[in-house]
Design an enzyme around this catalytic site. Structure first.
Site: not given
Length: 399
Positions: A211, A227
């Site tokens: 990420e 997410k």
């Protein structure tokens, strides 16, 4: 030593592995020139102190929107760039938020920066001893305690205190032998965009993070929040794409990240370039978006760190309220996890979020995992999701 800063490193040790986020063209040629350390409780503003350290060592961190010279020199070597690590605790200090429980690896600085030069030839890695044994994991909380924390977050959401909170658990295991090969296995896991190893006296960390917390390149600032997680199967992909709960949780964090970038001075319009794209990390599907804005040249590293740390996808919304809830709930500090870790070069900055990240401290290995909790979260499903995220990390360590 001034405010945690060491301006002269002693004769460099061979690296345990490539620094996280370092350009592929200069792998295995890194020579340590200078080191900066700041611990929770040290005086001074860590964002300003590390920015000053890097600027003093030739990196253009005072004006990130401008392209720096490719070949700054320092001493007898060419500056390649710098590795930068910022813990979740340091990020909370930078954001003016609550700081949680003490780290289980207190010997690791909360801000650590290493300025590297290039050697003429490939630098040797720490030799492998061939001995490594990992013991049984001990969790910071039971499954029932983790599920209870999820319920407490749902209650806080019901009261209107928060909209979403990321809850993180910790586990540790004793080890004997040389951790270097195990750490390099973690860094090499599939999908590890920021795979690398960083170490100091008596400690090391390895990340397999996929990420992007924040990247600055060609006059733009970019974040790629992740997410939403499912098994990397056809059914898992379909379930992730069709989940209203996961999409709502994801969009909430995208909005938070948009607001974080908009807080930067001199940024242009913030836009979502990609929303809820499905990417693979190890045996999991994850939903990722891309958010960006144009960046004025006068924006500095300290401004950037204060705006984005700690990352919204591992805190929640509103961020400061979520940090206060995290400090109340989590029994063990986040240590090296849920912070920032990556590379600053003369012409770019690229920091990953230190999820999927482990630490060793000479006697124990440490790992963290969690997930975002919303009003619709199922406590047992959240506990299982955290276990799924940490399983590839633990397997790589134990191999």
């Amino acid at each position: 030593m001034v405010h945690g800063m060491e301006i002269n490193d002693h004769s460099p040790r061979p690296p345990l592995g490539p620094p996280p986020g370092a350009p592929a063209a200069c792998q295995a040629r890194h020579h340590v020139l200078r080191v900066f350390r700041w611990h929770r409780g040290d005086p001074g503003d860590p964002a300003e102190l590390v920015s000053g350290f890097l600027a003093d060592n030739g990196l253009p961190v005072r004006s990130l929107g401008r392209t720096g010279d490719k070949d700054k020199t320092f001493g007898d070597g060419t500056i390649c760039g710098a590795a930068l690590y910022v813990s979740a605790d340091a990020g909370s200090v930078m954001a003016g938020g609550s700081v949680g429980a003490a780290s289980p690896v207190p010997g690791i600085p909360d801000v650590y920066a290493v300025v590297y030069g290039h050697t003429r030839e490939s630098a040797p890695m720490v030799p492998q001893s061939g001995r490594w044994r990992l013991g049984s994991w001990i969790e910071s909380w039971t499954r029932e305690e983790h599920a209870s924390a999820v319920e407490r977050v749902r209650a806080a959401i019901g009261r209107g205190d928060v909209y979403q909170v990321n809850v993180v658990g910790h586990g540790s295991a004793p080890y004997t032998g040389d951790p270097g090969p195990a750490l390099r296995r973690v860094a090499a896991l599939p999908g590890a965009r920021y795979g690398g190893v960083l170490g100091g006296d008596g400690w090391a960390l390895a990340t397999a993070s996929p990420e992007t917390l924040v990247e600055v390149r060609d006059g733009r600032v970019i974040t790629r929040p992740i997410k939403g997680t499912r098994p990397a199967t056809a059914a898992g992909r379909r379930e992730l794409l069709e989940s209203a709960k996961e999409r709502a949780e994801h969009v909430m964090i995208v909005d938070l990240e948009r607001n974080d970038l908009a807080r930067l001075p001199g940024t242009g319009a913030v836009r979502v370039e990609e929303l809820f794209a499905v990417r693979q990390w190890c045996d999991l599907w994850q939903a990722e978006s891309v958010v960006s804005a144009s960046l004025d040249g006068d924006v500095g590293l300290a401004d950037l760190l204060r705006a984005v740390c700690p990352g919204g996808s591992v805190t929640g919304a509103p961020k400061l309220a979520a940090l206060a809830e995290i400090a109340r709930l989590e029994p063990v500090g986040r240590g090296v996890s849920m912070g920032a870790l990556g590379w600053i070069g003369p012409g770019h900055l690229d920091l990953g979020l230190s999820i999927r990240t482990v630490a060793v401290d000479g006697s124990r290995a440490h790992a963290w995992a969690g997930g975002g909790i919303t009003a619709d979260s199922d406590p047992i499903a959240e506990v299982d999701e955290a276990a799924a995220k940490t399983a590839p990390i633990r397997a790589a360590l134990a191999l």
